[in-house]
Structures are given as structure tokens and as C-alpha cells.
Design an enzyme around this catalytic site. Structure first.
Site, PDB file in Angstrom:
ATOM      1  N   GLY A 270     -30.529 124.077  97.490  1.00 53.81           N
ATOM      2  CA  GLY A 270     -30.801 122.882  98.285  1.00 53.81           C
ATOM      3  C   GLY A 270     -30.520 123.081  99.766  1.00 53.81           C
ATOM      4  CB  ALA A 271     -28.727 122.363 102.139  1.00 53.04           C
ATOM      5  CG  MET A 272     -25.476 128.268 103.202  1.00 62.85           C
ATOM      6  SD  MET A 272     -24.321 128.255 101.801  1.00 62.85           S
ATOM      7  CE  MET A 272     -22.806 128.654 102.661  1.00 62.85           C
ATOM      8  CD  GLU A 273     -21.156 125.422 102.151  1.00 59.26           C
ATOM      9  OE1 GLU A 273     -22.307 125.233 101.694  1.00 59.26           O
ATOM     10  OE2 GLU A 273     -20.200 125.849 101.462  1.00 59.26           O
ATOM     11  CG  ASN A 274     -24.977 129.027 106.818  1.00 59.19           C
ATOM     12  OD1 ASN A 274     -24.538 129.731 105.932  1.00 59.19           O
ATOM     13  ND2 ASN A 274     -26.239 128.586 106.814  1.00 59.19           N
ATOM     14  CG  HIS A 306     -23.021 118.655  99.376  1.00 55.29           C
ATOM     15  ND1 HIS A 306     -22.274 118.400  98.248  1.00 55.29           N
ATOM     16  CD2 HIS A 306     -23.019 119.999  99.522  1.00 55.29           C
ATOM     17  CE1 HIS A 306     -21.845 119.528  97.744  1.00 55.29           C
ATOM     18  NE2 HIS A 306     -22.280 120.529  98.500  1.00 55.29           N
ATOM     19  CD  GLU A 307     -25.157 121.707 102.058  1.00 58.60           C
ATOM     20  OE1 GLU A 307     -24.234 122.521 102.264  1.00 58.60           O
ATOM     21  OE2 GLU A 307     -25.641 121.501 100.922  1.00 58.60           O
ATOM     22  CG  HIS A 310     -19.640 122.159 101.978  1.00 60.38           C
ATOM     23  ND1 HIS A 310     -18.632 122.337 101.072  1.00 60.38           N
ATOM     24  CD2 HIS A 310     -20.804 122.264 101.273  1.00 60.38           C
ATOM     25  CE1 HIS A 310     -19.163 122.531  99.855  1.00 60.38           C
ATOM     26  NE2 HIS A 310     -20.478 122.481  99.952  1.00 60.38           N
ATOM     27  CD  GLU A 329     -20.218 123.901  96.746  1.00 59.27           C
ATOM     28  OE1 GLU A 329     -20.586 122.718  96.902  1.00 59.27           O
ATOM     29  OE2 GLU A 329     -20.492 124.807  97.568  1.00 59.27           O
TER      30      GLU A 329
HETATM   31  N1  TRP Z   1     -22.775 126.146  99.110  1.00 59.42           N
HETATM   32  C1  TRP Z   1     -24.071 125.543  99.028  1.00 59.42           C
HETATM   33  C2  TRP Z   1     -23.866 124.071  98.781  1.00 59.42           C
HETATM   34  O1  TRP Z   1     -23.305 123.678  97.826  1.00 59.42           O
HETATM   35  C3  TRP Z   1     -24.975 126.041  97.960  1.00 59.42           C
HETATM   36  C4  TRP Z   1     -25.259 127.485  97.843  1.00 59.42           C
HETATM   37  C5  TRP Z   1     -24.528 128.407  97.232  1.00 59.42           C
HETATM   38  C6  TRP Z   1     -26.434 128.149  98.190  1.00 59.42           C
HETATM   39  N2  TRP Z   1     -25.181 129.610  97.159  1.00 59.42           N
HETATM   40  C7  TRP Z   1     -26.355 129.456  97.726  1.00 59.42           C
HETATM   41  C8  TRP Z   1     -27.561 127.733  98.840  1.00 59.42           C
HETATM   42  C9  TRP Z   1     -27.396 130.366  97.853  1.00 59.42           C
HETATM   43  C10 TRP Z   1     -28.592 128.643  98.989  1.00 59.42           C
HETATM   44  C11 TRP Z   1     -28.523 129.927  98.490  1.00 59.42           C
HETATM   45  O2  TRP Z   1     -24.191 123.260  99.549  1.00 59.42           O
HETATM   46 ZN    ZN Z   2     -21.790 122.491  98.362  1.00 57.58          ZN
END
Ligand code: TRP
Ligand code: ZN
Length: 910
Positions: A270-274, A306-307, A310, A329
Site C-alpha cells: 500500500g505505502a511506505m513510511e520512509n 497510517h504512514e 509511523h 505495525e
Molecule cells: N511498512 C509499510 C507499512 O506498513 C509496509 C511495507 C512493508 C511495505 N514492506 C513493504 C510497502 C514493501 C511496500 C513494499 O506501511
Molecule cells: Zn505500517
């Protein structure tokens, strides 16, 4: 073939108990990228020192699919060796003084179809580093407990890649020779490597400047491809709302001058919290009334939240190791659920959100917890960490946090969070540390007195069952309620200790009044709803001053992630459905009545069902139909709540309740019940459809969305009834609504009513939909998904799915598109997938193998479609077993897929 798959030396499991602190720390990382799709050059200059707390040992750096050209220590060449994928340095400077390590590598982003590490999507560079993607960019201690300060220089062709982004603040940028330019970013916060990100390409941004409560200015940006700027308003609003919410509810403020979101159409999840540079699947960013449904709008709000959340729960405090994944999570899902509830406003809108979340838990997590991939919220071992981004880690993890919230109260939980940040900000910690902080901040709470047994929620897999039996004694005017808990064995855990289970409960009179609750020993009656804590195998509660046999309402608000077994009469359930003050349990009573009806008729196999023929069998009784009619017509209830109450339990949920599953019978009975509900309430559906029309501009708020949801359900029921009665008025109206619709929710609702009823008008409507939206990838995903998920008529869906895969717009490499066709069929259309000729399973195994060569993470998710094969009746069971076996015999599988199919085959009898 990829080197990592050589000789398929069975990948060994990583054990939680083997955790050791790193022997080296990396304090700073200076990265320089020369971005080129075919060959990107990466210069990685690190400052390292020995960890004085760990015995001296060689430095082992993780790397994957990298070409190594140079290693320098303090500017001079050094000896090194390779051990598998690891770069090993043995002759490093003695002593505690820091030293410089420079590593020069190249990688091939264009060839990276796994979408982990550095890859190219539609001409733009993206990274995905969680969980272990950073090692595909450079050699590193790629583990979350190594936190470093990063500075990043990006160099690339200026015309092709005008925008160059990384974490933190932009400190320098300018032109270089030969049409190239550069940007330098410095992240002011230390972070683990999994939070690193870069993005480079032709992008545009919606910008918003805000001032936090503390008075600090921030720049918010949402980056998308040039044509998509008009679809970013909702994401930006969601981001602003998230920032305001975290300040108001938890006192957590944005710790960056600049916060960026970038959307990509090629993304595994879905998405990533960099840190400071969230990367999102376009599905969770782009929305316009014409292209996105109410569900899309709600999902965007929740994923953006959510992101963002994080940033504190995950980034400021991160995980010590990947076994602690639920630390960030589970807590962050809990936070995003609360955010969505607070945004929805009214008590009943909150209940709707709770019901939706519980539905996900029960249809996806409970089966996971009962199947071959069952694992604790804090797993003990894994082969491939990517396989453990599961509904158990996320959704059950959120339930564990929610129970703590219940046990310490809302204010107590806020105190616990405060203590958690005081103790652990800037560190990599464990689930135990979190529970300890919440408990220590609430010394007198129900949590703190039972902390050790409570923590079994982290350690033990499986869904507990709570069995409740009540007994009324007219002589003593008392009611006793005995609660007994049990939990079935899961792989590797034959015996379970009792869980700590908060049970919110109330008692109703037979005519539906709430009773003030007075426990034996109390002087006066108290509130009508109270929470008791079940922590033994069995406990008996005694209520006094009860005038007649009551109806218990247990586990209100779904106060714990358990299965509640209780022997209600139909009359009890009808009382709860009509009168329970707890909105969740009112819905639950309706679901129990419907489930009971489904199970009874599934078991009665002498009674043939015909999905299209006339009604010889009235499955739903008149009192149940009348109760549902009353709900539909009740002016006091929200439309969204009615829509949930009048939707039958899913086939997956029904199947989970059965010992042995004949998927065709489950499908047939449920369809039959749906048709009966459509016909019996026909005039009511017509009323509901007509009374829930909105004209005027589209608003995605909960009330308007609820009205659209209910009118959409009504329309599909009316088309279903028309199919039975042969009349064509409602299909005609559905087509008209499809054509005139002012928003995607109504348009999609009408289209799916036509497709769902199998009417002839579906084909021209689908053609028209395609013509309208052929240039909108996210809408095309809906078009593909609707067809692959359609109710099966004489096995038509599988050939259709194969045909859709030949469509010029289909691509297996794009995860969203692969999901819209293949997952919609294999994982979301049981009636069409579980064919008695096994062709659905053969198709599935081919696709798992095909996808695995492209993208193991996505393939491994598809590989889980037959997790519950053990429960199937014959001939499906044998056929499913064979299909899994077909995959498992391959010698070229990724670790991801191998772990899933190995566990599926190892699972013993149900
Ligand atoms: N940490 C991200 C979240 O929960 C999800 C995530 C974990 C992710 N591994 C990933 C997203 C690999 C994309 C690809 O929001
Ligand atoms: Zn997450």
C-alpha cells in the site's frame, strides 16, 4: 537464473532467540548516486566503530545483486572476501576509534522487477527498502537496530529526472556537465536503513504550507506524474488532518521542515513510511469524484494517516529486529483506526468503522491463525521476513494494542504512550518494552496486575474461543454466567496458556431493556455495560437483582479478538438485533441469524439448491426477514450501518465456521439467501433506493458515503430480484444510473449490480466503461477486478480471466494489475475459483510460478490462496493438494514462495 536460488539449499529459518546486538555501529552514511536506469553507480562512505559491548569479530555487510568494484578503509585499499551474499572484512583497525569505510558498487534498476531496492517505474526511479531492500542498493548492516545519520547526493540527467528527492532537507542543488544536475539531502534524524528512500523523475507536486501548534512552519508536498495533480487534493487534506490529529490526541508533532509523499503505480504494497519521504501506491493517493469510489477515499485517508503516524511509531522509535514488526505495525494500525473513527464523528459512524475492521480480522486473520501460516503477533522464526507482513502482525497486533487501551482506559493509554516516548525515543526496541511502558504508566490498572499473562497475546498464535453459558435462578433472582476459554493448537504450539480477555458485557430483558448490572457482593446496581477480565480457563460471574431470565450481550464492541460461542435462541438474537444499545452487537446478532441459516442449509445436502431457478426453499424465516426489514426502515439508524447489517456474511467467513467445506454448496446457499432477501424485501429495497439519492456535488463524508452504499446495495438487490422474476425494469434503471452517474461510487455500483445479476446489459455497460476510462490505470484495475470477481455462471469466469490476461492493458509485472485479475479470481471469488474440474487450481499454480520469476513478494501472497486446503471436501481437497505440490516440486522457487508452500504441505489434518 538468479544466484540466490542456486541449488535450492533449503533456506534456514531465522530464530528470534538468536538475536545478538550488532558487533559494529554505523554512525554516518554519505551516499552518492549516479542514476542511470541500466547501471547506477553508488558510492557509500560510512563511518564505523566497534560496538564495545560485543566480542570483537569480522564485519559482515549484507548485499544482494550488487556489482562490487572498490573497498577502501580510511582511504586505502583493503582485503575482503565474499561469504554468500555477505561482504566480509577481517582486517579492520583495532580499538574503539571510528574509521571510514568506502564501498563502490553498481546495480541495474531497470532489471529490478521485484520492486525491492532501487527500481524504475514509468521512467522514474524509486526505492523500497523495508524490510531488506537497502542491501540491494549498497553493502550495509541491513538491520533495523543500526541507526545512522544519512546525507545523500543524487546526480542524474536534468531533462529526464528534473526532480531529485531523498529523506530530510534539501541543502544544495545545481547543474553539472553534460546536461546533468545534482541535489544534496541531509536527514536530521538518525534512522535504520529500511527507512532510506530516493525518488528521481518527472514529477509535479501539490504544496501546502502549515504551522504546527508549536508554531513551527512546515512544507507538505504530494508528488505525482504531471497529469495527476488534480487528483491529489484528498491526499493532501488527509495528511493535514493526520498531522492535526496526532498533535491533538497524542501530543506528537511533525519533526521535519518538509514532509513528502510520492505516488508510484508499481508498488508491492500500500505505502511506505520512509522518513520524510513516504512512497505510496497510486491507489492510496489519487482520487477524483469521477475516478475513485467512497471506499477509495476512505482508504486514502486511512493509509495517509497510517504512514504519517509511523513517523513516531516506527521511525522515532523503531524495531530492534524484524520479530518485533508488530511493535510498529500493530500500534500504527491501532492509531490509524482511531484516526478514522475520530474523523467519522458520530457514535454510529464509529461503530461502522469498528464493524469494518472486525470483518477484516475475522475473514482474513482468523483463517490465517487457524491455517499453516499461523504465527504469533511476535513470531519466533521466519524464513523470509516479507512473508510476515500479515494480517496477524497488522490487524491482530492492533487488537492487542486496543485491549491494552481498554484495560488502562483512554487517558491511561495516553500516559503510557508518553512514557514510551520518554523512555525509548531514538531507539530500536521490542514489543515487551511497549507493553511495559503502558503498564508502568498505569500501576493500578487491570493490565499491570496481569502483565505477564497478558503478554501471551504476543507469544501464542491461534484464536481463543470463549464459551459462555448462562443460568437464571428465579428463586434467588440471580443470573450466573460462566465463561470458559480454550485455544486450538497451532504449528509448533501444541498447548496454550490462558489469555487475558477483556469482555465488555450487558444484560437485556427479554423485551429489550438494558439492565443496570449488579455483581454479587455489590450494594447497588451500576452501569448497564461493564468490562470484566477473563484470565483463567474458566470464570463464573454472578449478577443479582435480576427479575427475569435476561439476554446477555457479550464482547460488546468486539472487546477482544476471540470467537464467542454461545447458545442463543432465535428469539434472543432477535431481541439483540432489535434492541441492543451496543451497535456492534446489534450487527453481530443479525450476522449470527444469517450465519445460522446458511450453516443449517449447507449441512442439509439432500436439499438441492438452484441459484437461478424458482424458490422452493425459503431459507430465511419470516421473523428474520421482518427484523431485517425493520432495520432497513428504521429512521434512527445511519444508512451505512444498515448496509452492513443487511449484507450477508462472506463465503470465506461462512466457510471458516465449517469442519469440511464444499465451496460450491457454500456459494449456492449464500446466493440463494441473497436472492430470497432481494425478493422478500423488494418494495423495501425500492424505497431504500429512492430515499437515498443525493444530487449536488460529491462529498466523500461518512453520511453521504453511507447513503450511496445503501442505495448501491438496494440497486443490486433489485437487479437480483429482477433476474429471478424476469422483469427488466430495474436492469434498465441500473443502466441509466450507470450512464448518468455523477461519481465513481454510483457508476461502479450500477455496473456491478448489472454484472452481479448476470444481465445482458452488463456487456454493453462494461464496453462503455472501458471506453470512458481506458487512460485511467486505477479505474481499469476496477474494470478488470469486477469481471474476474463476478459470480460464476456455468464456469464462465475462468475462461474470461484467461482472456483478460491477453488484453493489451494487462501486465503481470504491474502488481496492481496482476492483483486486479489474478487475485480477484483466486483469492476473492471462491465460487468461481473452486471448480470441481480443478482447472482453477491449475491456473493458480501456473500463475504463482510465473509471477515468482518476476516478483517473489507478490507471488508468495498469491501462493497463500489455498492455505485452507485441508478444510476442503473432496474432490477439491485432493486437487488443491496436488496443485500446491506442483509448485513445491520446482527447483527454482524463491524463498518467499517456498516457505509458503512448504508450510501448506506440512500442515497436518484439520
Ligand atoms: N511498512 C509499510 C507499512 O506498513 C509496509 C511495507 C512493508 C511495505 N514492506 C513493504 C510497502 C514493501 C511496500 C513494499 O506501511
Ligand atoms: Zn505500517
Amino acid at each position: 537464473m538468479l544466484p540466490m536460488r542456486d541449488g535450492q539449499a533449503a533456506a534456514t529459518a531465522i530464530q528470534r532467540g538468536d538475536y545478538r546486538a550488532p558487533a559494529w555501529w554505523i554512525d554516518t552514511v554519505d551516499l552518492a548516486f549516479d542514476l542511470d536506469p541500466a547501471k547506477t553507480r553508488v558510492l557509500n562512505k560510512m563511518r564505523l566503530r566497534r560496538n564495545p559491548d560485543v566480542a570483537p569479530q569480522a564485519l559482515r555487510l549484507d548485499g544482494e545483486e550488487l556489482n562490487l568494484s572498490r573497498v577502501l578503509v580510511n582511504g586505502a585499499g583493503t582485503s575482503f572476501k565474499m561469504d554468500g551474499d555477505q561482504l566480509v572484512l577481517e582486517n579492520l583497525p583495532e580499538g574503539d576509534a571510528p574509521f571510514d569505510l568506502e564501498i563502490f558498487t553498481t546495480c541495474a534498476p531497470l532489471k529490478n522487477t521485484q520492486l525491492s531496492g532501487l527500481y524504475v517505474s514509468q521512467g522514474t526511479f524509486f526505492t523500497q527498502c523495508e524490510a531488506q531492500g537497502f542491501r540491494r542498493i549498497t553493502y550495509f548492516l541491513d538491520r533495523p537496530d543500526v541507526m545512522a545519520s544519512y546525507s545523500v547526493v543524487l546526480r542524474a540527467d536534468k531533462a529526464l529526472y528534473p526532480v531529485l528527492l531523498s529523506n530530510g532537507n534539501l541543502v544544495d542543488h545545481g547543474d553539472l556537465d553534460a546536461g546533468r544536475h545534482f541535489a544534496k539531502w541531509v536527514d536530521p534524524h538518525k534512522k535504520p536503513s529500511y527507512l532510506f528512500a530516493l525518488v528521481a523523475g518527472k514529477l509535479v507536486a501539490r504544496e501546502q504550507r502549515i504551522t504546527s501548534r508549536a508554531g513551527n512552519p512546515h512544507l507538505l508536498q504530494v508528488y505525482v506524474r504531471p497529469g495527476d495533480l488534480g487528483k491529489t487534493e484528498h491526499a493532501m487534506h488527509s495528511l493535514m488532518a493526520s498531522i492535526a490529529w496526532d498533535e491533538a490526541r497524542f501530543g506528537l508533532t511533525l519533526d521535519l521542515e518538509r514532509f513528502m509523499i510520492v505516488a508510484t503505480s508499481d508498488f508491492n504494497m500500500g505505502a511506505m513510511e520512509n522518513k520524510g519521504l513516504n512512497v505510496f501506491n497510486t491507489k492510496y493517493v489519487l482520487a477524483s469524484p469521477a475516478t475513485a469510489t467512497d471506499v477509495d477515499y476512505a482508504n486514502i485517508e486511512s493509509v495517509v494517516g497510517h504512514e504519517y503516524f509511523h513517523n513516531w511509531t516506527g521511525n522515532r522509535i523503531t524495531c530492534r529486529d524484524w520479530f518485533q514488526l508488530s511493535l510498529k505495525e500493530g500500534l500504527t494500525v491501532f492509531r490509524d483506526q482511531e484516526f478514522s473513527m475520530d474523523m467519522a464523528g458520530s457514535a454510529s459512524a464509529r461503530a461502522v468503522k469498528r464493524i469494518e475492521d472486525v470483518r477484516v480480522l475475522r475473514t482474513a486473520q482468523f483463517p490465517e491463525d487457524a491455517g499453516p501460516m499461523a504465527h504469533p503477533v511476535r513470531p519466533d522464526h521466519y524464513v523470509e521476513i516479507n512473508n510476515f507482513y500479515t494480517v496477524t502482525i497488522y490487524e491482530k497486533g492492533a487488537e492487542v494494542v486496543r485491549m491494552m487501551h481498554t484495560l488502562v482506559g483512554r487517558d491511561g493509554f495516553a500516559l503510557g504512550m508518553k512514557l514510551y516516548f520518554e523512555r525509548h525515543d531514538g531507539h530500536a526496541v521490542t514489543c515487551d518494552d511497549f507493553a511495559q511502558a503502558i503498564a508502568d504508566a498505569n500501576p493500578d490498572s487491570e493490565l499491570t496486575s496481569r502483565l505477564e499473562p497478558f503478554k501471551r497475546w504476543y507469544a501464542q498464535a491461534g484464536t481463543p474461543r470463549v464459551h459462555a453459558t448462562g443460568h437464571y435462578d428465579a428463586v434467588t433472582r440471580s443470573y450466573t454466567l460462566t465463561l470458559t476459554q480454550s485455544c486450538a493448537a497451532t504449528p509448533g504450539q501444541p498447548v496454550k496458556e490462558p489469555f487475558v480477555i477483556p469482555v465488555e458485557l450487558g444484560l437485556l430483558t427479554q423485551d429489550g431493556h438494558a439492565l443496570p448490572l449488579q455483581f454479587d457482593g455489590e450494594d447497588t446496581p451500576g452501569a448497564t455495560s461493564r468490562t470484566v477480565v477473563l484470565s483463567e480457563s474458566s470464570q463464573t460471574l454472578r449478577f443479582v437483582n435480576v427479575d427475569s431470565a435476561p439476554v446477555p450481550s457479550l464482547l460488546r464492541g468486539f472487546s477482544a479478538p476471540v470467537v464467542l460461542d454461545i447458545d442463543y435462541s432465535d428469539a434472543d438474537l432477535l431481541t439483540l438485533l432489535a434492541h441492543d444499545s451496543d451497535a456492534f452487537n446489534r450487527w453481530e446478532a443479525g450476522q449470527r441469524l444469517l450465519l445460522r441459516c446458511a450453516i443449517k442449509n449447507i449441512a442439509n445436502t439432500t436439499d438441492p439448491i438452484s441459484v437461478t431457478g424458482a424458490f422452493e426453499h425459503k431459507f430465511l424465516s419470516e421473523p428474520v426477514l421482518q427484523a431485517l426489514r425493520n432495520v432497513l426502515r428504521d429512521p434512527a439508524l445511519d444508512a451505512s450501518y444498515k448496509e452492513l447489517l443487511l449484507t450477508l456474511p462472506s463465503e470465506t467467513y461462512i466457510a471458516e465456521q465449517l469442519e469440511v467445506v464444499n465451496p460450491q454448496r457454500v456459494h449456492g446457499v449464500r446466493e440463494h439467501m441473497r436472492a430470497q432477501l432481494a425478493l422478500a424485501l423488494q418494495t423495501d429495497w425500492q424505497w431504500a433506493f429512492e430515499q437515498h439519492q443525493d444530487s449536488g456535488s460529491y462529498q466523500p463524508d461518512a453520511i453521504s458515503a453511507g447513503r450511496r452504499a445503501l442505495s448501491g446495495l438496494a440497486l443490486s438487490m433489485l437487479c437480483l430480484a429482477a433476474q429471478r422474476s424476469g422483469d427488466s425494469v430495474w436492469p434498465g434503471k441500473a443502466l441509466q444510473r450507470f450512464k448518468d452517474a455523477g461519481n465513481m461510487t454510483d457508476r461502479m455500483g450500477a455496473l456491478s449490480a448489472l454484472v452481479g445479476s448476470g444481465h445482458d446489459l452488463a456487456a454493453p455497460a462494461l464496453a462503455r466503461f472501458y471506453a470512458l476510462f481506458k487512460d485511467e490505470p486505477l479505474v481499469l484495475d476496477k474494470w478488470f477486478a469486477l469481471q474476474a470477481g463476478a459470480p460464476d455462471r456455468n464456469g464462465h469466469v475462468l475462461p474470461l480471466v484467461k482472456q483478460l490476461m491477453q488484453h493489451p492493458d494487462f501486465s503481470l509485472k504491474n502488481p496492481n494489475r496482476a492483483r486486479s485479475v489474478i487475485f480477484s479470481y483466486c483469492s476473492a471469488n471462491p465460487g468461481a475459483f473452486h471448480r470441481s474440474d480443478a482447472a482453477g487450481y491449475v491456473f493458480w499454480s501456473d500463475r504463482v510460478i510465473e509471477l515468482d520469476a518476476i516478483n517473489p513478494q507478490v507471488a508468495a501472497r498469491l501462493a497463500r490462496a489455498l492455505d485452507r486446503w485441508q478444510k476442503l471436501a473432496e474432490p477439491w481437497r485432493t486437487a488443491a493438494h496436488e496443485a500446491i505440490g506442483r509448485i513445491a516440486t520446482r527447483s527454482d522457487l524463491s524463498n518467499d514462495v517456498r516457505e509458503v508452500v512448504t508450510r501448506a504441505l506440512a500442515s497436518s489434518a484439520p
